[in-house]
Design a protein around this motif. Structure first.
Motif, short mmCIF file in Angstrom:
data_model
loop_
_atom_site.label_atom_id
_atom_site.label_comp_id
_atom_site.label_asym_id
_atom_site.label_seq_id
_atom_site.Cartn_x
_atom_site.Cartn_y
_atom_site.Cartn_z
N SER A 35 0.86 -1.20 0.00
CA SER A 35 0.00 0.00 0.00
C SER A 35 0.88 1.23 0.00
O SER A 35 2.08 1.14 0.26
CB SER A 35 -0.82 0.07 1.28
N ALA A 36 0.25 2.38 -0.18
CA ALA A 36 0.98 3.66 -0.11
C ALA A 36 1.47 3.89 1.33
O ALA A 36 0.85 3.44 2.29
CB ALA A 36 0.05 4.78 -0.53
N ARG A 72 -10.89 2.62 -1.25
CA ARG A 72 -10.03 2.73 -0.07
C ARG A 72 -9.85 1.36 0.58
O ARG A 72 -10.80 0.60 0.73
CB ARG A 72 -10.62 3.72 0.95
N GLY A 73 -8.63 1.07 0.94
CA GLY A 73 -8.33 -0.22 1.57
C GLY A 73 -8.16 -1.35 0.56
O GLY A 73 -8.01 -2.52 0.93
N GLY A 74 -8.17 -1.01 -0.74
CA GLY A 74 -8.23 -2.02 -1.79
C GLY A 74 -6.99 -2.88 -2.00
O GLY A 74 -7.05 -3.89 -2.72
N SER A 75 -5.87 -2.52 -1.39
CA SER A 75 -4.67 -3.36 -1.58
C SER A 75 -4.87 -4.77 -1.03
O SER A 75 -4.27 -5.72 -1.52
CB SER A 75 -3.46 -2.74 -0.87
N ASP A 76 -5.70 -4.90 0.00
CA ASP A 76 -6.00 -6.25 0.52
C ASP A 76 -6.58 -7.10 -0.61
O ASP A 76 -6.25 -8.28 -0.75
CB ASP A 76 -7.05 -6.19 1.65
N PHE A 129 -3.92 -1.92 -5.00
CA PHE A 129 -4.98 -0.92 -5.06
C PHE A 129 -5.28 -0.44 -6.48
O PHE A 129 -6.09 0.44 -6.66
CB PHE A 129 -4.54 0.23 -4.14
N GLU A 166 1.15 3.94 -4.24
CA GLU A 166 1.56 2.54 -4.16
C GLU A 166 2.83 2.29 -4.98
O GLU A 166 3.62 1.41 -4.66
CB GLU A 166 0.41 1.64 -4.65
N THR A 175 -2.14 8.42 0.79
CA THR A 175 -3.37 8.51 -0.02
C THR A 175 -4.22 9.70 0.43
O THR A 175 -4.73 10.46 -0.39
CB THR A 175 -4.16 7.18 0.06
N1 ASP Z 1 -3.60 3.33 -0.20
C1 ASP Z 1 -4.99 2.98 -0.35
C2 ASP Z 1 -5.82 3.58 0.78
O1 ASP Z 1 -5.28 4.27 1.63
C3 ASP Z 1 -5.21 1.49 -0.47
C4 ASP Z 1 -4.85 0.67 0.74
O2 ASP Z 1 -4.21 1.14 1.68
O3 ASP Z 1 -5.20 -0.51 0.73
O4 ASP Z 1 -7.00 3.39 0.81
#
Ligand code: ASP
Ligand code: ADP
Ligand code: MG
Length: 402
Positions: free
Chosen positions: A41-42, A150-154, A136, A74, A47
């Motif tokens: 992730s970033a 948001r949170g998409g790297s998972d 992401f 990222e 982000t």
């Molecule tokens: N960098 C993105 C976010 O802050 C994706 C992630 O962290 O999964 O939402």
């Protein structure tokens, strides 16, 4: 030894020291004889900072340009982690989402992965490289960059684990597993050794951001073995799987979601077709509605309330205002200071009294419930945002305690 996919979140790669720490974890996994694919992730708040930068320049920037901007966070992490691994003398290559073959639909800001063309990643693994992939992000069929929400790297990590048939997908984060509630908000939250996909999916969808809900959906669909663990402490984490060994707990966890706005259409005529009119208009604008409540008609009118995410509140209000002449309602009210608190547990279906216990805990804490919604494995209540932390703790204490 097989393929291991490891994902490191923003706080795990927040600065040079953390990047080197992550490189150490990756190197250990590689030296143990595994093929290693890493999703990053970033760094830290990158982000959020990028979103702020865009706001300063154009608050109405197009979603395409926002994706172009946000995907860069990222890329920074991927190359920095690769450099840290180079320094350890191990073979490594970093790849952008598109280089790694992520093809998505065109929903900028919330794109869905359509497929992963995995040849490049497989070729790099065949060359014994450690592969670092920017999470992401992907590209759509016009080669435009998209992001997964948001949170998409998972979700990037689980999708890669699925197509590569990895032995396990490890999600490294800043907590050492999934807890019965967010440990930052509930001091006596307990760590779970295991949780089912279904329960985790509910918790993630109801506000527990420890895992992106789509990553859990995908892990279940493709039977990906998923682990949540800390990048900062070496200890076992939480396994997310189909069935779990431990005895069914009545409640597996409690979650809070502050991204809720309640819209009430008051005094609409009590005739057939009104709900259809309202919700078809919202659906046509792709506004997702969560909880819906309709009052019983009295004196020829009724009230319809529903919730949407805060981002959609203004749009939902204007859609309904536009049709005031045909809907003939008396009043339209929008409240964005609402919070949703939910309990989740597959054990609750067979146990009467769960709802009343939750409501008792809230009543003892003198917290007013505005709306209620239930399913087989969850109960959610809408309350004032100002009460949400207290509510979370009161409900957690009632079911899980110390
Ligand atoms: N960098 C993105 C976010 O802050 C994706 C992630 O962290 O999964 O939402
Ligand atoms: P990352 O940057 O590694 O993706 P996130 O911030 O997205 O990390 O997710 C980890 C955070 O999720 C934790 O710091 C914690 O505050 C929060 N969280 C919310 N609910 C839970 C829960 N039930 N168990 C563990 N962490 C939770
Ligand atoms: Mg996250």
């Amino acid at each position: 030894m097989g393929i291991i996919v490891q994902k490191f979140g923003g706080s795990s790669v927040a600065n040079a020291k953390r990047v080197n720490n992550v490189a150490g974890i990756i190197a250990d996994t590689y030296r143990a004889g595994n093929e290693v694919v890493v999703v990053v992730s970033a760094q830290g708040d990158t982000t959020d900072d990028l979103i702020e930068k865009a706001q300063e320049i154009n608050p109405k920037a197009s979603k395409r340009e926002m994706d172009m901007l946000l995907s860069s966070g990222e890329l920074i992490s991927a190359s920095l982690v690769a450099m840290a691994i180079e320094r350890l003398g191990l073979p490594v290559v970093s790849l952008t989402g598109w280089q790694a073959g992520f093809i998505t639909d065109s929903t900028h800001g919330a794109a869905r992965i359509r497929r992963i063309d995995k040849e490049r990643v497989e070729n790099e693994l065949a060359k014994h490289n450690i592969v670092i992939v920017a999470g992401f992000q992907g590209i759509n069929r016009y080669d435009d960059v998209t992001t997964l929400g948001r949170g998409g790297s998972d979700t990037s990590a689980v999708a890669l684990a699925a197509v590569l048939h990895a032995d396990v997908c490890q999600i490294y984060t800043d907590v050492d597993g999934v807890y019965t509630a967010d440990p930052r908000l509930v001091k006596n939250a307990q760590k779970l050794d295991e949780i089912t996909y279904d329960e985790m999916l509910e918790l993630a969808s109801l506000g527990a951001q420890v895992l992106h809900n789509r990553s859990v959906e995908m892990a279940k669909k493709y039977s990906v073995k998923l682990e949540v663990l800390s990048s900062l402490e070496k200890k076992s984490g939480t396994e997310v799987k189909e069935v779990i060994k431990v005895e069914k707990m009545l409640i597996r966890g409690v979650a809070r979601d502050n991204d809720v706005a309640r819209i009430s259409v008051i005094g609409v005529p009590d005739v057939p077709g009104i709900a259809f009119k309202i919700f078809s208009l919202l659906a046509a604008r792709k506004i997702n509605v969560d909880i819906i409540l309709q009052s019983i008609g009295r004196h020829g009118t009724k009230d319809i309330s529903f919730t949407v995410s805060r981002m959609h509140a203004d749009q939902a209000v204007s859609v309904i205002e536009e049709v005031r002449p045909t809907l003939r309602y008396e009043q339209l009210v929008c409240d964005s200071t609402i919070s949703k608190v939910s309990i989740v547990g597959s054990g609750m279906v067979a146990n009467p009294g769960v709802a009343s216990k939750m409501f008792e805990a809230l009543s003892e804490a003198n917290i007013n419930i505005q709306m209620i919604s239930t399913s087989e494995i969850k109960i959610s209540v809408l309350i004032d945002e100002a009460d949400s932390e207290r509510a979370l703790n009161a409900v957690h204490n009632a079911f899980i305690g110390d």
